[in-house]
Design an enzyme around this catalytic site. Structure first.
Site, short mmCIF file in Angstrom:
data_model
loop_
_atom_site.label_atom_id
_atom_site.label_comp_id
_atom_site.label_asym_id
_atom_site.label_seq_id
_atom_site.Cartn_x
_atom_site.Cartn_y
_atom_site.Cartn_z
N GLU A 102 11.84 17.56 7.40
CA GLU A 102 10.24 18.58 7.24
C GLU A 102 9.45 16.83 7.61
O GLU A 102 9.74 16.08 8.08
CB GLU A 102 10.89 17.80 5.50
CG GLU A 102 10.18 18.95 4.89
CD GLU A 102 8.65 19.97 4.50
OE1 GLU A 102 8.27 19.76 6.24
OE2 GLU A 102 8.24 20.39 3.80
N ASP A 106 5.65 15.62 -0.20
CA ASP A 106 4.92 16.12 -0.91
C ASP A 106 4.77 16.05 -2.62
O ASP A 106 5.55 15.30 -3.65
CB ASP A 106 3.24 16.51 -0.40
CG ASP A 106 1.94 16.74 -1.51
OD1 ASP A 106 1.64 15.67 -1.73
OD2 ASP A 106 1.03 17.56 -1.17
N LYS A 134 5.67 10.99 -0.12
CA LYS A 134 4.20 10.66 -1.21
C LYS A 134 4.63 10.29 -1.96
O LYS A 134 4.46 11.49 -2.88
CB LYS A 134 2.73 11.24 -0.03
CG LYS A 134 1.72 11.12 0.36
CD LYS A 134 1.13 12.32 0.04
CE LYS A 134 0.43 13.21 1.05
NZ LYS A 134 -0.97 14.32 0.82
N PHE A 155 -4.66 12.51 2.03
CA PHE A 155 -4.64 13.91 3.15
C PHE A 155 -4.16 13.35 4.30
O PHE A 155 -4.99 12.57 4.82
CB PHE A 155 -5.50 14.92 3.17
CG PHE A 155 -4.52 16.26 3.46
CD1 PHE A 155 -3.58 16.98 2.59
CD2 PHE A 155 -5.29 16.79 5.25
CE1 PHE A 155 -3.03 18.19 2.93
CE2 PHE A 155 -4.56 18.05 5.22
CZ PHE A 155 -4.05 18.91 4.39
N VAL A 156 -3.67 13.18 5.26
CA VAL A 156 -3.40 13.42 6.75
C VAL A 156 -3.17 14.30 7.62
O VAL A 156 -2.54 15.42 7.10
CB VAL A 156 -1.69 12.59 6.69
CG1 VAL A 156 -1.99 10.54 5.63
CG2 VAL A 156 -0.84 12.83 6.24
N ASP A 162 -0.62 19.41 9.21
CA ASP A 162 -2.41 20.15 9.83
C ASP A 162 -3.37 19.97 8.99
O ASP A 162 -2.98 20.09 7.80
CB ASP A 162 -1.82 21.91 9.87
CG ASP A 162 -1.91 22.40 8.52
OD1 ASP A 162 -0.54 21.66 7.88
OD2 ASP A 162 -2.20 23.02 8.18
P1 IMP Z 1 4.97 20.34 -0.80
O1 IMP Z 1 6.41 21.26 -1.29
O2 IMP Z 1 4.31 19.67 -1.89
O3 IMP Z 1 6.48 19.10 -0.82
O4 IMP Z 1 4.86 19.96 0.39
C1 IMP Z 1 5.25 20.17 1.10
C2 IMP Z 1 4.47 20.33 2.38
O5 IMP Z 1 2.87 19.94 2.26
C3 IMP Z 1 4.27 19.92 3.75
O6 IMP Z 1 5.54 20.52 4.70
C4 IMP Z 1 3.24 20.01 4.15
O7 IMP Z 1 3.04 20.92 4.99
C5 IMP Z 1 2.40 20.06 2.95
N1 IMP Z 1 1.11 19.12 3.03
C6 IMP Z 1 1.72 18.07 1.79
N2 IMP Z 1 0.93 17.33 2.18
C7 IMP Z 1 -0.28 17.10 2.86
C8 IMP Z 1 -0.68 16.60 4.30
O8 IMP Z 1 -1.19 15.11 3.76
N3 IMP Z 1 -1.25 16.28 5.19
C9 IMP Z 1 -0.61 18.30 6.06
N4 IMP Z 1 0.10 18.99 5.20
C10 IMP Z 1 0.87 18.32 3.72
MG MG Z 2 2.63 22.54 6.31
#
Ligand code: IMP
Ligand code: MG
Length: 185
Positions: A102, A106, A134, A155-156, A162
């Site tokens: 991955e 997040d 994160k 946000f990165v 992306d």
């Molecule tokens: P989660 O389900 O909230 O853990 O989200 C994971 C997905 O969110 C990652 O695979 C990314 O595609 C996207 N994502 C989370 N944070 C960022 C960020 O800071 N920049 C870009 N994409 C992010």
């Molecule tokens: Mg993504």
């Protein structure tokens, strides 16, 4: 779309630092999986650059497959809490050593859903390798077996990550200045 220079607040992890850490992870993974059927599963699309670079440092013979999951509403940048498989694997993972690749964990919802779904297919082992973590944003518990970097709640973009599907090609991870970003219609 704006040039990345116009939305970049700061470079968080430069290219040399990324590549050095990716090499370390590859070495560690090679040692942990000396033999057996190893399958890297890249979560599209953010995991692509990371998996490609990591794979070159994994000396254990391995296969690759890809899956896509959507956990975000269209245009949103926060997770909705559930993930839907939009592209499934082509590989039968039963009795294989599976390593999920991955870009970032997040909220954790994406990986948590993928893990519970893949568990039902009875892989021999199932582990998670993420470039970024994160932890401040975590809502779902996710076991991370291999981690590149822990980052603050910003946000990165870049190196797979992306901003509205752009900038995945950048060789570094940068922080987005959302005040300067003008989403195109
Ligand atoms: P989660 O389900 O909230 O853990 O989200 C994971 C997905 O969110 C990652 O695979 C990314 O595609 C996207 N994502 C989370 N944070 C960022 C960020 O800071 N920049 C870009 N994409 C992010
Ligand atoms: Mg993504």
């Amino acid at each position: 779309m704006q040039r990345y220079q116009d939305v970049l607040a700061e470079i968080l992890i430069d290219s040399e630092t990324l590549q050095a850490r990716v090499k370390e992870l590859g070495t560690q993974i090679s040692a942990d999986y000396p033999e057996g059927e190893l399958l890297l599963i890249c979560i599209l699309r953010g995991g692509v650059p990371f998996m490609v670079d990591l794979s070159r440092h994994i000396t254990t013979p391995h296969m690759m497959d890809f899956m896509a999951v959507s956990s975000y509403g269209v245009g949103a940048r926060t997770s909705t809490g559930s993930a839907r498989v939009t592209l499934d694997l082509q590989t039968d993972i039963r009795d294989k050593n599976v390593l999920l690749i991955e870009d970032i964990v997040d909220s954790g919802y994406t990986i948590a859903s993928v893990l519970s779904m893949l568990e039902t297919r009875q892989p021999k082992t199932l582990r998670v390798c993420t470039l970024l973590d994160k932890p401040e944003r975590r809502e779902a518990h996710v076991p991370i077996n291999y981690l590149g970097f822990t980052i603050p709640n910003k946000f990165v973009f870049g190196y797979g990550l992306d901003l509205d599907e752009y900038y995945r090609n950048l060789p570094f991870v940068g922080v987005v200045d959302l005040n300067k970003y003008k989403p195109s219609a």
